[in-house]
Design a protein around this motif. Structure first.
Motif, PDB file in Angstrom:
ATOM      1  N   LEU A  50      -7.509  -1.685   2.851  1.00  0.00           N
ATOM      2  CA  LEU A  50      -6.899  -3.373   2.804  1.00  0.00           C
ATOM      3  C   LEU A  50      -6.537  -2.555   1.439  1.00  0.00           C
ATOM      4  O   LEU A  50      -5.257  -2.961   0.781  1.00  0.00           O
ATOM      5  CB  LEU A  50      -7.550  -4.038   2.750  1.00  0.00           C
ATOM      6  CG  LEU A  50      -7.874  -4.494   4.751  1.00  0.00           C
ATOM      7  CD1 LEU A  50      -8.496  -6.338   4.344  1.00  0.00           C
ATOM      8  CD2 LEU A  50      -6.571  -5.208   4.995  1.00  0.00           C
ATOM      9  N   VAL A  51      -7.676  -2.264   0.428  1.00  0.00           N
ATOM     10  CA  VAL A  51      -7.243  -1.830  -0.833  1.00  0.00           C
ATOM     11  C   VAL A  51      -6.031  -0.219  -1.292  1.00  0.00           C
ATOM     12  O   VAL A  51      -5.282  -0.938  -2.178  1.00  0.00           O
ATOM     13  CB  VAL A  51      -8.426  -1.831  -1.805  1.00  0.00           C
ATOM     14  CG1 VAL A  51      -7.767  -0.727  -2.737  1.00  0.00           C
ATOM     15  CG2 VAL A  51      -9.283  -3.100  -1.736  1.00  0.00           C
ATOM     16  N   LEU A  52      -6.267   0.384   0.203  1.00  0.00           N
ATOM     17  CA  LEU A  52      -5.319   1.296  -0.169  1.00  0.00           C
ATOM     18  C   LEU A  52      -3.855   0.808   0.425  1.00  0.00           C
ATOM     19  O   LEU A  52      -3.051   1.248  -0.779  1.00  0.00           O
ATOM     20  CB  LEU A  52      -5.439   2.009   1.053  1.00  0.00           C
ATOM     21  CG  LEU A  52      -6.364   3.230   0.541  1.00  0.00           C
ATOM     22  CD1 LEU A  52      -7.061   3.830   1.836  1.00  0.00           C
ATOM     23  CD2 LEU A  52      -5.929   4.205  -0.913  1.00  0.00           C
ATOM     24  N   ALA A  53      -4.255  -0.222   1.185  1.00  0.00           N
ATOM     25  CA  ALA A  53      -2.565  -1.252   1.514  1.00  0.00           C
ATOM     26  C   ALA A  53      -1.679  -1.466  -0.102  1.00  0.00           C
ATOM     27  O   ALA A  53      -0.617  -1.285   0.097  1.00  0.00           O
ATOM     28  CB  ALA A  53      -2.329  -1.439   2.678  1.00  0.00           C
ATOM     29  N   ALA A  54      -2.764  -2.212  -0.698  1.00  0.00           N
ATOM     30  CA  ALA A  54      -2.345  -3.108  -1.862  1.00  0.00           C
ATOM     31  C   ALA A  54      -1.829  -1.969  -2.780  1.00  0.00           C
ATOM     32  O   ALA A  54      -1.235  -2.939  -3.419  1.00  0.00           O
ATOM     33  CB  ALA A  54      -3.864  -3.747  -1.834  1.00  0.00           C
ATOM     34  N   MET A  55      -2.396  -1.184  -2.738  1.00  0.00           N
ATOM     35  CA  MET A  55      -2.201  -0.608  -3.632  1.00  0.00           C
ATOM     36  C   MET A  55      -0.587   0.375  -3.293  1.00  0.00           C
ATOM     37  O   MET A  55      -0.840   1.242  -4.316  1.00  0.00           O
ATOM     38  CB  MET A  55      -3.223   0.676  -4.089  1.00  0.00           C
ATOM     39  CG  MET A  55      -4.455  -0.067  -4.467  1.00  0.00           C
ATOM     40  SD  MET A  55      -5.887   1.128  -4.813  1.00  0.00           S
ATOM     41  CE  MET A  55      -5.134   2.580  -6.422  1.00  0.00           C
TER      42      MET A  55
END
Length: 148
Positions: A50-55
């Motif tokens: 999720l963090v990768l997607a948000a970034m």
């Protein structure tokens, strides 16, 4: 910025016994240390995704596989061992002893990595000050593990 790194390191250290306690409780629900470690890593993997997607970044696997030495992939296994060990240790020896002993192991390995400049760490020779620090830490582990 240096103080932010120190605060980050302190926070990461503070979360270790909390994570071990949570995972030890989880082990009672999912029937063991290894299933609890699996759930912990699964939830962590989803969170990182999720963090990768948000970034706006994709999964890094397609970029990392070609030509990557096999031992680059061992880190996850070492993390799984650590988490599983803490799930087993936390309810048996207590948070303070568990952290003191794992910290002693981390420090011993860290000083060897520094002394030999392995895995990209800067070469920092083992000297008398580091020896004294190690002995003081060993004394602290003893006092924490065997109080009274």
């Amino acid at each position: 910025m240096q103080s932010a790194y120190l605060i980050l390191a302190l926070a990461a250290g503070m979360f270790m016994p909390v994570q071990a306690g949570i995972n030890a409780k989880l082990a009672g629900v999912v029937d063991g240390a290894i299933p609890a470690a699996f759930v912990s890593f699964f939830v962590g993997t989803v969170a990182l995704g999720l963090v990768l997607a948000a970034m706006g970044q994709g999964l890094p696997l397609s970029r990392a596989v070609p030509g990557t030495p096999w031992w680059y992939w061992v880190g996850g296994s070492l993390g799984a061992f650590f988490v599983t060990a803490t799930v087993i240790l936390a309810p048996r020896i207590g948070a303070a002893s568990m952290i003191a002993l794992t910290l002693a192991g981390q420090l011993a390995a860290s000083m060897a990595l520094d002394h030999f400049g392995l895995l990209g760490f800067p070469h920092i020779p083992f000297d008398g000050k580091r020896l004294l620090g190690s002995l003081l830490l060993a004394a602290g582990v003893y006092l924490i593990r065997f109080p009274g």
